[in-house]
Motif scaffolding. Sequence first.
Motif, PDB file in Angstrom:
ATOM      1  N   HIS A   1       0.847  -1.212   0.000  1.00  0.00           N
ATOM      2  CA  HIS A   1       0.000   0.000   0.000  1.00  0.00           C
ATOM      3  C   HIS A   1       0.876   1.253   0.000  1.00  0.00           C
ATOM      4  O   HIS A   1       0.646   2.195  -0.756  1.00  0.00           O
ATOM      5  CB  HIS A   1      -0.879   0.028   1.255  1.00  0.00           C
TER       6      HIS A   1
ATOM      7  N   GLY B   1      -8.674  -1.198   6.016  1.00  0.00           N
ATOM      8  CA  GLY B   1      -9.604  -1.829   6.939  1.00  0.00           C
ATOM      9  C   GLY B   1      -8.905  -2.333   8.190  1.00  0.00           C
ATOM     10  O   GLY B   1      -9.515  -2.453   9.251  1.00  0.00           O
TER      11      GLY B   1
ATOM     12  N   ASP C   1     -16.587   0.669   8.532  1.00  0.00           N
ATOM     13  CA  ASP C   1     -17.372  -0.568   8.376  1.00  0.00           C
ATOM     14  C   ASP C   1     -18.298  -0.811   9.567  1.00  0.00           C
ATOM     15  O   ASP C   1     -19.428  -1.254   9.405  1.00  0.00           O
ATOM     16  CB  ASP C   1     -16.431  -1.772   8.182  1.00  0.00           C
TER      17      ASP C   1
ATOM     18  N   GLY D   1     -17.561   1.298   3.969  1.00  0.00           N
ATOM     19  CA  GLY D   1     -16.860   2.567   3.725  1.00  0.00           C
ATOM     20  C   GLY D   1     -17.368   3.307   2.505  1.00  0.00           C
ATOM     21  O   GLY D   1     -17.730   4.485   2.578  1.00  0.00           O
TER      22      GLY D   1
ATOM     23  N   ASP E   1     -19.481   6.891   2.176  1.00  0.00           N
ATOM     24  CA  ASP E   1     -18.951   7.929   1.289  1.00  0.00           C
ATOM     25  C   ASP E   1     -20.035   8.399   0.323  1.00  0.00           C
ATOM     26  O   ASP E   1     -20.271   9.616   0.166  1.00  0.00           O
ATOM     27  CB  ASP E   1     -17.752   7.316   0.523  1.00  0.00           C
TER      28      ASP E   1
ATOM     29  N   GLY F   1      -7.334   1.190   1.282  1.00  0.00           N
ATOM     30  CA  GLY F   1      -8.740   1.264   0.854  1.00  0.00           C
ATOM     31  C   GLY F   1      -9.432   2.568   1.175  1.00  0.00           C
ATOM     32  O   GLY F   1     -10.208   3.091   0.359  1.00  0.00           O
TER      33      GLY F   1
ATOM     34  N   ASN G   1     -11.766   7.299  -0.335  1.00  0.00           N
ATOM     35  CA  ASN G   1     -12.812   8.187   0.188  1.00  0.00           C
ATOM     36  C   ASN G   1     -12.743   9.574  -0.465  1.00  0.00           C
ATOM     37  O   ASN G   1     -11.709  10.243  -0.414  1.00  0.00           O
ATOM     38  CB  ASN G   1     -12.678   8.302   1.715  1.00  0.00           C
TER      39      ASN G   1
ATOM     40  N   ASP H   1      -7.337  -3.491  -1.882  1.00  0.00           N
ATOM     41  CA  ASP H   1      -6.357  -4.571  -2.048  1.00  0.00           C
ATOM     42  C   ASP H   1      -6.243  -5.046  -3.496  1.00  0.00           C
ATOM     43  O   ASP H   1      -7.246  -5.263  -4.176  1.00  0.00           O
ATOM     44  CB  ASP H   1      -6.736  -5.736  -1.123  1.00  0.00           C
TER      45      ASP H   1
HETATM   46  O1  KG4 Z   1      -6.882  -1.700   1.743  1.00  0.00           O
HETATM   47  P1  KG4 Z   1      -8.158  -2.441   1.836  1.00  0.00           P
HETATM   48  O2  KG4 Z   1      -8.797  -2.914   0.555  1.00  0.00           O
HETATM   49  O3  KG4 Z   1      -8.030  -3.712   2.744  1.00  0.00           O
HETATM   50  C1  KG4 Z   1      -7.252  -3.770   3.891  1.00  0.00           C
HETATM   51  O4  KG4 Z   1      -6.012  -3.902   3.756  1.00  0.00           O
HETATM   52  O5  KG4 Z   1      -7.867  -3.649   4.968  1.00  0.00           O
HETATM   53  O6  KG4 Z   1      -9.183  -1.510   2.640  1.00  0.00           O
HETATM   54  C2  KG4 Z   1     -10.498  -1.894   2.856  1.00  0.00           C
HETATM   55  C3  KG4 Z   1     -11.171  -0.811   3.673  1.00  0.00           C
HETATM   56  C4  KG4 Z   1     -12.563  -1.215   4.163  1.00  0.00           C
HETATM   57  O7  KG4 Z   1     -12.656  -0.922   5.538  1.00  0.00           O
HETATM   58  C5  KG4 Z   1     -13.480  -0.324   3.340  1.00  0.00           C
HETATM   59  O8  KG4 Z   1     -14.699  -0.006   3.983  1.00  0.00           O
HETATM   60  C6  KG4 Z   1     -12.620   0.906   3.154  1.00  0.00           C
HETATM   61  O9  KG4 Z   1     -11.336   0.386   2.897  1.00  0.00           O
HETATM   62  N1  KG4 Z   1     -13.070   1.739   2.039  1.00  0.00           N
HETATM   63  C7  KG4 Z   1     -13.542   2.993   2.211  1.00  0.00           C
HETATM   64  C8  KG4 Z   1     -13.922   3.456   0.927  1.00  0.00           C
HETATM   65  N2  KG4 Z   1     -13.658   2.456   0.026  1.00  0.00           N
HETATM   66  C9  KG4 Z   1     -13.125   1.413   0.732  1.00  0.00           C
HETATM   67  N3  KG4 Z   1     -13.681   3.753   3.317  1.00  0.00           N
HETATM   68  C10 KG4 Z   1     -14.185   4.989   3.168  1.00  0.00           C
HETATM   69  N4  KG4 Z   1     -14.580   5.489   1.968  1.00  0.00           N
HETATM   70  C11 KG4 Z   1     -14.455   4.767   0.828  1.00  0.00           C
HETATM   71  N5  KG4 Z   1     -14.828   5.277  -0.347  1.00  0.00           N
END
Ligand code: KG4
Length: 326
Positions: free
Chosen positions: A129, A150, A180, A193, A197, A280, A284, A312
């Motif tokens: 990331h 997340g 979440d 998330g 948004d 992730g 936002n 991811d």
């Molecule tokens: O990086 P990621 O895909 O997985 C991890 O490594 O955890 O992040 C996933 C997180 C979830 O909590 C999801 O709700 C959040 O990213 N997320 C968002 C948005 N799109 C994904 N949170 C806020 N606003 C968004 N647009």
Amino acid sequence: MSLNVSSVPVDCASRTILAIETSCDETAVALLRGFGEVLFSDIASQASIHARYGGVVPEIASRSHLDVLPLLIERAFYESTVSLKEVDLYAATAAPGLPSALIVGTSLTRGLALGAGRPFVPINHIEGHLLSPFFGEERIEPHIALVVSGGHTLLFDIQGFERYKLLGGTRDDAAGEAFDKVAKFLGLSYPGGARIDALAKRGDASSYAFPRSMLHSGDWDFSFSGLKTAVRSFLEKKSSRISLPDLCASFQEAVVDILVTKTLHAACVYRHSLITVSGGVSSNSRLQTKMKDACADAGISLRVAGPELQTDNALMIAFTAAHKRQ
Ligand code: KG4
Ligand code: ZN
């Protein structure tokens, strides 16, 4: 015992890398040449499978990776017309993540590497990331990095590739986890998330006052569990006549305020003229707008990875492997 792994040095800028990501509920495969030539990249999300349980079920996640991964790898080779023997390096996310899910990706990739007589490189998901805003580039400039996903909310002082100093992180919930969990209170499906948004775009962020924990704590740590509890208590007390868009916007504004204020402050203290945001939650829209405006006001550059690199994915794992001198 000799494993006959080829150590012929290949120019980093032209290496072909197969990368696998299975740390949580996304099965992702990428084939990358050099630092930015995408030969294949796809993500099979399990979100709809886990949605009915309101969160990720590790056993289901690993079984699903096991089913999907071989098909996705086969498609990667077929669609890119790259052969197994042309791959110089095999990489997979090794940590952090769900142990049973990580084992599926690392075992399969290690097996492929062993069969092809090529090196296997275990990659840290956070580093993936962290570097994603530089996708396509060989040089990693000094900067302040905010990684928001997340599972993590981390602030780093970065001097270059593999020169990372962790400044702080969340003491309880990660930012994405707070999104979440609040989405769950509001009856929105997992992962919430992106839903918060979307709803927040129609709401007024000044409608409800929520706390900005640890905003002036004097360190670089974060805490989102108090905010999550404040939203829950608010819902319990005032169950009627609550505007969902206003509530989403007010909660989101509190998260974004904390993230932007602390990141900008770190850039000032550590004298960096560049900030990156990844993970992730970097998808936002309010975080992107507010961070962009704050950076412009402070004369700081901002880099956010492209949409396909925010949640991811395996491209960020391949890109990180591309920088390793293996
Ligand atoms: O990086 P990621 O895909 O997985 C991890 O490594 O955890 O992040 C996933 C997180 C979830 O909590 C999801 O709700 C959040 O990213 N997320 C968002 C948005 N799109 C994904 N949170 C806020 N606003 C968004 N647009
Ligand atoms: Zn992630």
